[in-house]
Design an enzyme around this catalytic site. Structure first.
Site, PDB file in Angstrom:
ATOM      1  N   PRO A 153       0.636  -1.157   0.331  1.00 52.90           N
ATOM      2  CG  PRO A 153      -0.087  -0.141   1.929  1.00 52.90           C
ATOM      3  CD  PRO A 153       0.873  -1.274   1.292  1.00 52.90           C
ATOM      4  CE  LYS A 178       0.225  -3.023  -7.782  1.00 56.58           C
ATOM      5  NZ  LYS A 178      -0.133  -1.210  -7.578  1.00 56.58           N
ATOM      6  N   PRO A 179       4.624  -1.780  -5.748  1.00 52.53           N
ATOM      7  CG  PRO A 179       6.253  -0.162  -5.826  1.00 52.53           C
ATOM      8  CD  PRO A 179       5.759  -2.067  -6.502  1.00 52.53           C
ATOM      9  CD  GLU A 256      -3.287  -4.936   7.434  1.00 54.63           C
ATOM     10  OE1 GLU A 256      -4.787  -4.429   7.570  1.00 54.63           O
ATOM     11  OE2 GLU A 256      -2.002  -4.076   7.076  1.00 54.63           O
ATOM     12  CB  CYS A 290      -5.974  -0.433   9.176  1.00 53.38           C
ATOM     13  SG  CYS A 290      -5.086  -0.746   6.846  1.00 53.38           S
ATOM     14  CD  GLU A 386      -9.146   1.893   7.174  1.00 51.60           C
ATOM     15  OE1 GLU A 386      -8.271   2.086   6.972  1.00 51.60           O
ATOM     16  OE2 GLU A 386      -9.812   1.410   5.800  1.00 51.60           O
TER      17      GLU A 386
END
Length: 484
Positions: A153, A178-179, A256, A290, A386
């Site tokens: 993420p 992969k970023p 996650e 998170c 969120e």
């Protein structure tokens, strides 16, 4: 006169490469709102190349004795320390994070986490060999799963990359990571560090590969036939898409996802201490965490006093430039995230009250003021969804039963905290709260030895700890006849 943008590239089989079709995307520094680099917008050909490299490197890496993989990881940890200032600069530019905080709060735990998994590589566990049927001996083999497709993420791009590659490599897997398309710089630098270590110690550099790109790139990775496992840290929507894509060929999935951590404050709490800790845990990293302490439930008898103290703490919390050592957090990560946070504030119901903040700050970049919103009800959007920004909401509850009901009354289940001097109450709450982590009289500390992961729409699987290591292994039963 314009400044030339730095060119970031994929890292595949030990080589830095542009996307096969030459496509790129601009990378923006969120502290300035200006582009500073370009990164590949990778497509199927690039994903194919990275997966082929990881697949080719897997047999030799898998067959290394654990002590040899440990040597590699320990060397990587050492190199992180040696090149810490480069990593700090890359992450600060990636995210607009205060330099001093990246140095103190991210580099040390990352190094420690890599070293933890270096040790975990040599602690493979299983049932003792034994005879469970007359004339036969059974043993358990714990093996790596294979090539791992990993998606990191943008909130902690450097640290989340560590949480993914360290257990995967320790267990004997090879990696294609992969970023986020908004934060590729530090992951590309990590590729340079890991590649140099693999080269120095005589291992294939195809063990670790980095692909830059967008959601489509991530989808191609997850749906590719080579990976045996897909791991993502991201939004609930992204996690659902990954799970659906991986189901087509029954890949193992590690998710996650989001969080909406309840912070339950009882009337016997030390208010000053709780406010101090909760405000830091809520605003750190601009609330883009998170597990952030952004949903406070406070007992009605101390509600007004607590809200006043929290609003004062918010007004004294500083956001600003990366080189200002007095700031607690930097900007939101991107223009879309700033728009999302603003939207929550603009849509507040009439019964809500903004006690502090509530607006964008600064003439450039994506900074948002530390915010406190009170007067909220359980079914309000800002309570249920969120925000992922520096916004702390406050609700008032009457008793323990109501506190548990409201704390659990969201779709997320990653982390939570309880604030009380009553030990029995703390134990009851830790049992009743339906979250993967329950902190008592604190919020947000993490250690490498303990698991991080949630339930419900926060996903499944664990990061960190021996449980996180286990997620990157598979179990094989071997049975042999004693008759020869």
């Amino acid at each position: 006169m314009t400044t030339a943008l730095r060119r970031l590239r994929n890292y595949i089989d030990g080589e830095f490469r542009d996307a096969a079709d030459g496509r790129t995307t601009e990378v923006v520094n969120p502290a300035t709102g200006e582009a500073y680099a370009t990164a590949p917008l990778s497509a199927a050909a690039d994903v194919d190349a990275a997966m082929a490299a990881a697949e080719a490197a897997f047999p030799a890496w898998r067959d290394l004795i654990p002590a040899e993989r440990q040597k590699v990881l320990l060397k990587i940890a050492d190199r992180f320390e040696e090149r810490a200032e480069e990593l700090i600069a890359a992450e600060s530019e990636n995210c607009g994070k205060p330099i001093a905080l990246v140095r103190s709060e991210e580099i040390p735990p990352m190094v420690d986490q890599i070293r933890f998994f270096a040790g975990a590589a040599r602690m493979l566990e299983g049932r003792a060999a034994g005879e469970y049927m007359d004339g036969f001996t059974s043993i358990i083999r714990r093996e790596p799963v294979g090539v791992c497709a990993q998606v990191a993420p943008w909130n902690y791009p450097m640290m989340m990359a560590v949480w993914k590659f360290a257990p995967a490599l320790a267990a004997g897997n090879t990696v294609v990571i992969k970023p986020s398309d908004t934060t590729p710089a530090s992951t590309v630098l990590i590729a340079d560090i890991i590649g140099s270590v693999l080269d120095e110690l005589g291992h294939s550099r195809g063990v670790f590969n980095v692909i830059c790109g967008d959601r489509e790139t991530g989808r191609l990775m997850v749906e590719h036939k080579v990976p045996a496992m897909a791991s993502i840290t991201g939004s609930v929507r992204a996690g659902m898409q990954v799970a659906e894509s991986a189901s087509k060929d029954l890949k193992r999935v590690h998710l996650e996802l989001g969080g909406k951590a309840p912070v339950v404050v009882f009337e016997d709490t030390d208010i000053a201490k709780a406010v101090e800790d909760i405000s830091v845990a809520g605003y750190f990293n601009a609330g883009q965490d998170c597990t952030a302490a952004t949903r406070v439930l406070v007992q009605d008898s101390i509600h007004d006093e607590f809200v006043a103290a929290l609003a004062k703490a918010a007004s004294e919390t500083k956001t600003g430039a990366v080189d200002d050592e007095d700031v607690l957090y930097g900007p939101l990560n991107n223009a879309n995230q700033l728009k999302q946070v603003k939207g929550f504030i603009e849509r507040l119901p009439a019964h809500a009250k903004i006690e502090a903040g509530g607006e964008q700050v600064g003439e450039k970049g994506y900074f948002f003021a530390p915010t406190v919103v009170s007067g909220l009800k359980q079914d309000d959007e800002i309570v249920q969804q969120e925000v992922f920004g520096p916004v702390i909401t406050v609700q008032s509850f009457s008793d323990e039963k109501q506190a548990v009901e409201w704390a659990n009354g969201v779709e997320y289940a990653l982390a939570s905290s309880v604030w009380t001097k009553d030990h029995a109450r703390a134990m009851r709450m830790s049992k009743s709260l339906d979250f993967g982590c329950v902190w008592i009289n604190t919020h947000i500390p993490l250690v490498a030895e303990m698991p991080h992961g949630g339930f419900k729409k926060s996903g499944y699987g664990k990061d960190l700890s021996a449980y996180g290591f286990d997620d990157y292994t598979r179990i094989k039963h071997v049975m042999t006849s004693l008759d020869g």
